[in-house]
Design a protein around this motif. Structure first.
Motif: not given
Length: 139
Positions: A45-72
Motif C-alpha cells: 500500500a505504501v509503495a502504490l500510494r507513493k506512485k499515485g496508484v492508490i490514495d489514503v484518507k486518514r482518521g475515522a472512516g478512513g482507509g485506502y481507495f484507488l486514486a484513478r479510474e480502473l481504466s486509467e
C-alpha cells in the motif's frame, strides 16, 4: 514468473475496487478477506500510494481507495512499482554474445511491457466479475 509482491498487489487493488463501494478500505480488512499477511499488504500500500496508484484518507472512516479510474491504471503501472526487476536494464554492451543476448532479451522485455500497458485494472475487474458469475452459476 511474477513475484508474490505483484500477485498480492494485484489482489489488493482488485479488493479495493470491489470493496470501495462501501467507502475507504483498510489494509486489515483486505488482508482478512484475501487471507494475506497484513504487514506485506501495508508495504504494498505504501509503495502504490507513493506512485499515485492508490490514495489514503486518514482518521475515522478512513482507509485506502484507488486514486484513478480502473481504466486509467494499467497493469504496467502496478508491476513497475511492485517488481524491482522491471527497472533493471539489460546489458547490451561487451562481447558479441553479450550484445546479441542483451538485444534479444531487450526485445522480449519491450513486448512484455507493451502487453502490460495495454491491459488495465478494468480488464482485471471484468475478468473477476466473469469468474464470480461463473462460480455462482455452478452453485
Amino acid at each position: 514468473m511474477f513475484p508474490k509482491k505483484v500477485y498480492y498487489g494485484l489482489r489488493f487493488v482488485l479488493a479495493l475496487s470491489v470493496l470501495s463501494r462501501k467507502g475507504h478500505v483498510g489494509v486489515a480488512e483486505v488482508a482478512e478477506r484475501e487471507e494475506l499477511p497484513v504487514k506485506f499488504l501495508e508495504a504494498i500500500a505504501v509503495a502504490l500510494r507513493k506512485k499515485g496508484v492508490i490514495d489514503v484518507k486518514r482518521g475515522a472512516g478512513g482507509g485506502y481507495f484507488l486514486a484513478r479510474e480502473l481504466s486509467e491504471i494499467s497493469l504496467f503501472d502496478l508491476v513497475v512499482v511492485l517488481d524491482e526487476k522491471m527497472e533493471k536494464q539489460i546489458e547490451t554492451e561487451g562481447s558479441n554474445s553479450q550484445k546479441a543476448v542483451g538485444l534479444f532479451l531487450t526485445g522480449f522485455k519491450d513486448e512484455y511491457e507493451n502487453l502490460l500497458k495495454k491491459h488495465t485494472l478494468a480488464d482485471l475487474r471484468s475478468h473477476y466479475s466473469e469468474e464470480s458469475e461463473r462460480i455462482m452459476y455452478y452453485i
